[in-house]
Motif scaffolding. Structure first.
Motif, short mmCIF file in Angstrom:
data_model
loop_
_atom_site.label_atom_id
_atom_site.label_comp_id
_atom_site.label_asym_id
_atom_site.label_seq_id
_atom_site.Cartn_x
_atom_site.Cartn_y
_atom_site.Cartn_z
N ILE A 170 -3.98 -1.17 6.22
CA ILE A 170 -3.29 -2.56 6.44
C ILE A 170 -3.88 -3.36 5.36
O ILE A 170 -5.19 -3.32 5.20
N THR A 171 -3.21 -4.12 4.98
CA THR A 171 -3.52 -5.02 3.90
C THR A 171 -3.85 -6.36 4.35
O THR A 171 -3.02 -7.15 5.17
N SER A 172 -5.05 -6.96 4.51
CA SER A 172 -5.44 -8.31 4.79
C SER A 172 -5.60 -9.08 3.74
O SER A 172 -6.68 -9.30 3.10
N ILE B 50 1.57 -2.65 6.07
CA ILE B 50 0.96 -1.34 6.63
C ILE B 50 1.63 -0.03 5.94
O ILE B 50 2.60 -0.06 5.38
N CYS B 51 0.79 0.80 5.66
CA CYS B 51 1.28 2.21 5.53
C CYS B 51 0.54 3.43 5.78
O CYS B 51 -0.40 3.19 6.66
N PRO C 189 0.87 -1.07 0.15
CA PRO C 189 -0.15 0.10 -0.10
C PRO C 189 0.86 1.21 0.02
O PRO C 189 1.95 1.44 0.50
N ILE C 190 0.47 2.21 -0.83
CA ILE C 190 1.10 3.63 -0.75
C ILE C 190 -0.17 4.59 -0.42
O ILE C 190 -1.08 4.55 -1.46
N MET D 69 5.46 -15.82 11.53
CA MET D 69 6.37 -15.61 10.22
C MET D 69 6.10 -14.09 9.94
O MET D 69 5.12 -13.55 10.42
N LEU D 70 6.78 -13.45 9.01
CA LEU D 70 6.87 -12.38 9.09
C LEU D 70 6.66 -11.76 7.60
O LEU D 70 7.07 -12.44 6.59
N ASP D 71 6.31 -10.38 7.22
CA ASP D 71 6.03 -10.24 5.97
C ASP D 71 6.64 -8.65 5.86
O ASP D 71 7.65 -8.60 6.33
N SER D 72 5.69 -7.88 5.24
CA SER D 72 6.42 -6.45 4.94
C SER D 72 6.40 -5.64 6.27
O SER D 72 5.84 -6.05 7.24
#
Length: 306
Positions: free
Chosen positions: A282-284, A270-271, A17-18, A223-226
């Motif tokens: 936040i992207t779900s 998240i942005c 996201p931006i 685990m981790l993402d952005s």
């Protein structure tokens, strides 16, 4: 606990996201292969077709959008969730793309020193106008790629490997003053940090991933993402399986954990935007939802805007 509101639903695995100045948000839709715009009222339109698997994205100094394209996934639908899988049969190769707001897509980098990019994932620009990006790699039935961290210029003139190997490097971010770089490794559930000594130049302070200091290692099957960094220097990292944004202090302590209202193990990014950068998006991804919420702390302004 912040209250989250769904801005748009039915997205095809949103990520990257931006927040734009007009209140809309750019997201990639990885499964659809697009860079899309979501207006404040939830309307979705395609800005550009990127093909493959567009992933992390950021605005560069020229006002264009720079996209990490991971080349695509094999996709699975399971119990209402969309799940990315292994390298697909139609894998198109990894690349860094430049996308303008008229929809023009240009492949900027496809290899580094003769080594093809495999699965570029996340990106962050520094104050000098260059960008760091991670290459998570791809997974196949019986083997997987080693990943790495890279630095490049947006005019296509320079790209170099900085750290290799890393284990599934994903989120990447810079501290508010730009003197510290963070990278999250997906499978191991670790966030590493390095001192930045110049554009694309790092000095390690520990004995971990090529001299990095371990900021935080997550316990259990997390685990981790952005990730994104806020104005106080906290690292807000998307935590898979948990399905939340975990906020780490600059010393590596957990400050907060913010989950989504409809459980999703694939909360990915998240942005920050809006007045005083207090609005978080936040992207779900597993459920195809973009959420909006007022964040407890101001976010960190991006280096460049469109």
């Amino acid at each position: 606990m912040p209250e989250l509101t769904a801005v748009a639903e039915g997205l095809s695995f949103p990520e990257g996201p931006i927040a734009l100045d007009d209140g809309s948000v750019l997201v990639v839709e990885i499964r659809r292969g697009t860079l899309s715009r979501v207006t404040p009222d939830g309307a979705v339109s395609v800005l550009a077709g990127c093909g493959g698997g567009p992933n992390g994205a950021a605005i560069g100094p020229d006002g264009a959008v720079y996209v990490c394209n991971n080349g695509g996934f094999a996709w699975h639908d399971r119990e209402g969730l969309v799940l990315p899988g292994r390298q697909p049969d139609d894998y198109s190769g990894g690349r860094i793309q430049r996308v303008t707001f008229d929809g023009t897509v240009t492949d900027l980098y496809t290899e580094v020193d003769g080594h093809p990019l495999r699965g570029p994932n996340d990106i962050v620009f520094d104050a000098d106008g260059g960008f760091y990006f991670t290459d998570l790699g791809k997974t196949r039935e019986r083997d997987m790629d080693l990943g790495g961290l890279y630095y490049a210029l947006p005019d296509g003139s320079r790209v170099e490997e900085i750290v290799h190997p890393l284990q599934q490097p994903n989120g990447v971010g810079l501290s508010p003053d730009g003197d510290r770089l963070y990278v999250a490794e997906t499978g191991p559930g670790r966030v590493w940090c390095w001192d930045v000594t110049g554009p694309g130049r790092l000095r390690g302070r520990g004995s971990g991933a090529r001299g990095a200091q371990l900021l935080h290692g997550f316990a259990g099957a997390q685990m981790l993402d952005s990730l994104a960094v806020d104005s106080a220097g906290n690292v807000c990292v998307a935590t898979l399986n948990t399905g939340a944004i975990t906020v780490l202090s600059p010393d590596g302590e957990i400050v907060d954990v913010v989950g989504v209202p409809v459980p999703d193990p694939l909360v990915t990014n998240i942005c920050f935007g809006g007045p005083e950068l207090r609005t978080a998006h936040i992207t779900s991804s597993g459920r195809g939802v973009l959420y909006r919420t007022e964040w407890p702390r101001p976010g960190l302004a991006p280096r460049f805007t469109a």
